[in-house]
Design an enzyme around this catalytic site. Structure first.
Site, PDB file in Angstrom:
ATOM      1  N   ARG A 143      11.377  10.611  32.593  1.00  0.00           N
ATOM      2  CA  ARG A 143      10.763  10.169  31.120  1.00  0.00           C
ATOM      3  C   ARG A 143      12.783  10.625  30.349  1.00  0.00           C
ATOM      4  NH1 ARG A 143       7.368  14.267  27.628  1.00  0.00           N
ATOM      5  NH2 ARG A 143       8.478  15.776  28.227  1.00  0.00           N
ATOM      6  N   THR A 170      13.317   9.721  23.466  1.00  0.00           N
ATOM      7  CA  THR A 170      12.582   8.468  23.531  1.00  0.00           C
ATOM      8  C   THR A 170      10.831   8.704  24.108  1.00  0.00           C
ATOM      9  OG1 THR A 170      13.569   7.181  25.136  1.00  0.00           O
ATOM     10  CG2 THR A 170      14.561   6.651  22.694  1.00  0.00           C
ATOM     11  N   ASP A 197       8.770  23.333  31.835  1.00  0.00           N
ATOM     12  CA  ASP A 197       8.539  22.303  32.802  1.00  0.00           C
ATOM     13  C   ASP A 197       8.159  21.913  34.189  1.00  0.00           C
ATOM     14  OD1 ASP A 197      11.063  19.720  32.699  1.00  0.00           O
ATOM     15  OD2 ASP A 197      10.285  20.333  34.281  1.00  0.00           O
ATOM     16  N   ASP A 244      10.572  21.424  37.116  1.00  0.00           N
ATOM     17  CA  ASP A 244      11.723  23.191  36.395  1.00  0.00           C
ATOM     18  C   ASP A 244      11.082  24.481  37.231  1.00  0.00           C
ATOM     19  OD1 ASP A 244      14.148  21.536  36.587  1.00  0.00           O
ATOM     20  OD2 ASP A 244      13.604  22.413  33.580  1.00  0.00           O
TER      21      ASP A 244
HETATM   22  N1  URA Z   1       5.799  17.246  31.252  1.00  0.00           N
HETATM   23  C1  URA Z   1       6.069  18.653  31.967  1.00  0.00           C
HETATM   24  O1  URA Z   1       6.690  19.224  32.932  1.00  0.00           O
HETATM   25  N2  URA Z   1       5.448  19.683  31.373  1.00  0.00           N
HETATM   26  C2  URA Z   1       4.942  18.886  29.512  1.00  0.00           C
HETATM   27  O2  URA Z   1       4.541  19.971  28.728  1.00  0.00           O
HETATM   28  C3  URA Z   1       5.345  17.769  29.279  1.00  0.00           C
HETATM   29  C4  URA Z   1       5.793  16.668  30.215  1.00  0.00           C
END
Ligand code: URA
Length: 212
Positions: free
Chosen positions: A103, A107, A203, A206
């Site tokens: 992603r 954008t 995330d 992560d």
């Molecule tokens: N991707 C993620 O890892 N966390 C989010 O909150 C949104 C997209």
């Protein structure tokens, strides 16, 4: 499109620990696996089976076995990989394909950078694994990819979902003939200005694998 939001105290308990910023990666990974197994139980409710006969020590009776072709499980790299073990524990005979999607953080648009999938998905029930349904961009792109390959039935399993992502999916697939289902552990409040789910868990990639 069908949306199933899990409503189970064990799922809520595990989600709460997952959300906690103090939860370390090994615990986070284990909890994701456990959650996927619980969500997969619901997601596979309509998995195709065929009738077989089985000889017990007492008599012969009828049972069922998973029908061919076997379901295809598709984790979206990178974070979806953390959900794979929990899923194949429940369906060990499933085949596994991979879709790498990234992603753009500005954008928020998704693009494919890798794929390892059968060329023909006709007649296949497909289960996409993607922990975070945020804007829905990645999932819409992934589902369209599988539909183009002939998938006839697609279920996405997500740990968390945002209302914006669900709305995007509803709109994108309102005239779609392929049945699409989303199974999620919880529907959170909203997305923030960076496209993160609130309250969310940060995330997912992560937290599973560390920052790269
Ligand atoms: N991707 C993620 O890892 N966390 C989010 O909150 C949104 C997209």
């Amino acid at each position: 499109m069908k949306v199933h939001i899990a409503d189970h105290p064990l799922i809520s308990h595990k989600l709460t620990v997952l959300r906690d910023e103090r939860t370390d990666s090994p615990t986070f990974r284990r909890l994701v696996e456990e959650l996927v197994t619980l969500l997969a139980y619901e997601a596979t409710r309509d998995v195709r089976t065929e009738v077989v006969s089985v000889k017990t020590p007492v008599t012969i009776t009828q049972g069922v076995k998973m029908a061919s072709p076997q379901p295809l499980v598709v984790p979206i790299l990178r974070a979806g990989l953390g959900m794979l073990d929990g899923m194949v524990r429940l369906i060990p005979t499933a085949e596994v394909g991979f879709l790498g999607m990234v992603r753009d953080e500005k954008t928020l648009l998704a693009s494919t950078y890798a794929n390892r999938l059968p060329h023909d998905l006709s007649g296949r029930q497909c289960f996409i694994l993607d922990p975070m349904l945020a804007t829905g961009g990645t999932l819409v792109a992934a589902i369209n990819y599988l539909i183009d390959l002939g998938a006839t039935d697609i279920t996405a399993i997500c740990i968390l979902a945002a209302p914006e992502g669900i709305a995007h999916m509803e709109k994108s697939f309102e005239n779609c003939e392929v049945p699409i289902t989303i199974v999620t552990g919880a529907l959170d409040i909203k997305l923030n200005e960076h496209g993160y789910i609130v309250p969310g868990l940060g995330d997912a990639g992560d937290r599973l694998y560390g920052v790269v």
